[in-house]
Structure formats: structure tokens, C-alpha cells
Design a protein around this motif. Sequence first.
Motif, PDB file in Angstrom:
ATOM      1  N   ASP A 168     -45.441 -14.496  -7.970  1.00 29.41           N
ATOM      2  CA  ASP A 168     -45.818 -14.239  -9.305  1.00 29.41           C
ATOM      3  C   ASP A 168     -45.171 -14.842 -10.674  1.00 29.41           C
ATOM      4  N   GLU A 169     -43.836 -14.785 -10.312  1.00 30.00           N
ATOM      5  CA  GLU A 169     -43.047 -15.635 -11.298  1.00 30.00           C
ATOM      6  C   GLU A 169     -43.362 -17.078 -11.335  1.00 30.00           C
ATOM      7  N   ARG A 170     -43.550 -17.719 -10.512  1.00 32.52           N
ATOM      8  CA  ARG A 170     -44.059 -19.031 -10.014  1.00 32.52           C
ATOM      9  C   ARG A 170     -45.241 -19.269 -10.913  1.00 32.52           C
ATOM     10  N   HIS A 171     -46.128 -18.572 -10.556  1.00 30.70           N
ATOM     11  CA  HIS A 171     -47.540 -18.688 -11.185  1.00 30.70           C
ATOM     12  C   HIS A 171     -47.450 -18.538 -12.820  1.00 30.70           C
ATOM     13  N   ASN A 172     -46.414 -17.595 -13.219  1.00 26.74           N
ATOM     14  CA  ASN A 172     -46.339 -17.383 -14.773  1.00 26.74           C
ATOM     15  C   ASN A 172     -45.656 -18.791 -15.434  1.00 26.74           C
ATOM     16  N   MET A 173     -44.868 -19.304 -14.735  1.00 26.91           N
ATOM     17  CA  MET A 173     -44.348 -20.728 -15.057  1.00 26.91           C
ATOM     18  C   MET A 173     -45.238 -21.690 -15.092  1.00 26.91           C
ATOM     19  N   ILE A 174     -46.080 -21.903 -14.013  1.00 29.31           N
ATOM     20  CA  ILE A 174     -47.271 -23.116 -13.927  1.00 29.31           C
ATOM     21  C   ILE A 174     -48.272 -22.766 -14.972  1.00 29.31           C
ATOM     22  N   VAL A 175     -48.638 -21.697 -15.380  1.00 31.89           N
ATOM     23  CA  VAL A 175     -49.594 -21.771 -16.374  1.00 31.89           C
ATOM     24  C   VAL A 175     -49.333 -21.784 -17.707  1.00 31.89           C
ATOM     25  N   ARG A 176     -48.119 -22.196 -17.841  1.00 33.81           N
ATOM     26  CA  ARG A 176     -47.510 -22.460 -19.162  1.00 33.81           C
ATOM     27  C   ARG A 176     -47.187 -23.835 -19.331  1.00 33.81           C
ATOM     28  N   LEU A 177     -47.386 -24.519 -18.218  1.00 33.15           N
ATOM     29  CA  LEU A 177     -47.222 -26.191 -18.121  1.00 33.15           C
ATOM     30  C   LEU A 177     -48.450 -26.921 -18.162  1.00 33.15           C
ATOM     31  N   GLU A 178     -48.510 -28.035 -18.697  1.00 32.06           N
ATOM     32  CA  GLU A 178     -49.550 -29.044 -18.744  1.00 32.06           C
ATOM     33  C   GLU A 178     -49.725 -29.430 -17.186  1.00 32.06           C
ATOM     34  N   ASP A 179     -51.167 -29.502 -16.967  1.00 29.21           N
ATOM     35  CA  ASP A 179     -51.640 -29.884 -15.521  1.00 29.21           C
ATOM     36  C   ASP A 179     -50.816 -31.351 -14.992  1.00 29.21           C
ATOM     37  N   ASN A 180     -50.621 -32.160 -15.850  1.00 32.11           N
ATOM     38  CA  ASN A 180     -49.920 -33.390 -15.526  1.00 32.11           C
ATOM     39  C   ASN A 180     -48.553 -33.278 -15.153  1.00 32.11           C
ATOM     40  N   ILE A 181     -47.936 -32.318 -15.899  1.00 31.86           N
ATOM     41  CA  ILE A 181     -46.592 -32.313 -15.535  1.00 31.86           C
ATOM     42  C   ILE A 181     -46.199 -31.214 -14.347  1.00 31.86           C
TER      43      ILE A 181
END
Length: 242
Positions: A168-181
Motif C-alpha cells: 500500500d505504501e508503495r502504491h501511494n509512492m508510485i501514484v505521485r510519480l510520473e509514469d516515465n520516472i
Amino acid sequence: MATKANMSESVELLLKLQGIDYQLGELERSKEYLPDMIATLEGEIKQAQIDLANAKDQLEATRLENKRLELRVKDKQVELERLQKQMMVIKTNKEYDALAREIDHVRADITASEEGILSTLERIEGLQNEIKEKEDRAGQLAEANGVQLSSIKGEMDSVGDKIKIKEDERHNMIVRLEDNIVSIYERVRKGKGGGAIVHVRHRACSGCFKTLPAQLVQEIRRAERIITCDSCGRILIWADDE
């Protein structure tokens, strides 16, 4: 919809993401090594119990052997008395010689049995001491390993919950990052098996230690875009202590 982070924030998020991925990896590995640890601890307890049981079996067998020898001595002593009485009534030298040989044989049997009794008594004493030591060891192992087993089994039971929290923590990080990053990070992470992000140390990549061009070092320091090492492919970030 989550607001996408700027580049500086993205770097911080990537570092946190890498930390989470490391923790997830450790949790996944624990699902393999924790059962092995449990098997080892339980095996030590079981082996100590087997060793103790074997020593007790040896003691019982030695006691039975001691009893058998004691009975043999008694039987042979009865036989010796009978033969000695016969010596009082024999009439010929031939009978005397035959009876004397038989008496010598019985006496030798008694001596051998008595020596066997002494040997079994020594073994009994040694086994009793050995059993005491093995009982102490079995008890200590049961107590010490029992504490560890309880802790490990509790840890195993919680692994699934911990993984879910980290995912869940990982998902919350990823959604805040640009897809290319995210794409760059995932590609590097899979290629390197972890350790996708490394600091620049002494103007070099701390992953492969290749010296970096001065201009590239300045770009990394400005953190305006994601930059990877052209040697090892890892994402490069500036170390504050540089």
C-alpha cells in the motif's frame, strides 16, 4: 487523483520507494528462510530428545546385561558347589582329572562373568552421568529454542500483513510519480535486482565507480531530470555530503 511530484520531490519519493522495495524483498525472502529456521530449531530439540532416549535405552540394556551376568554367577556357583561335592566321592584318577577340568572351566566362567559385572557397573555409572547431561541439554534447548520458535512463528504469521502494508505504501509512492520516472526505476531495479538508485560519490557513480563528466555531475546536482549512469544504468542522485 494524486498530484504529481516535482523533480526534487520525485527523487525523495524514489529513495523511499527503493527502501520500501528492499523491505518487501526481505519480507518475501523471510517466507523462505523463516520455515528453515523453524525446522532447524525444532530439529535441534528433536535430536536432543533422540540422544537422550538412546542413552536411556543403552542404560536399560546395560542393566539387563548386569542382571544376566549376576544370575549366571549364581548358577555357576551352585554348579561349582555340586562339582566340589562330587570330588569327595570319586574313586578313580580319570574321574578326578575330568572333574577337575570341569571345575576349572566353571571357575573361569565365574571369573569372566564377575569381570563383566564390574564392566557393566562402570558403564551404568557413565550412562547415568551422560543421561543427566543430556537431560540438562534437552531442557535448555527446549527452553531456548522454544522462545525463538515462538518469536519466529509470530513473525511468520505477521509477514502477510506487513507485505500488504508495504505494498500500500508503495502504491501511494508510485501514484505521485510520473509514469516515465516509474518506468525507468522499474527497468533499472529489475535489471540490477535492487539498488536502482545510487549517490554520486567523489564525482563517480557509487554503483559501478565510474568517474562522471563534470557537466553531468552538475546536472545531477541540479536534479532537473532523471539521469542514469551510462555504464551500469543506475539512477544517479546527488549526495548532500559531496
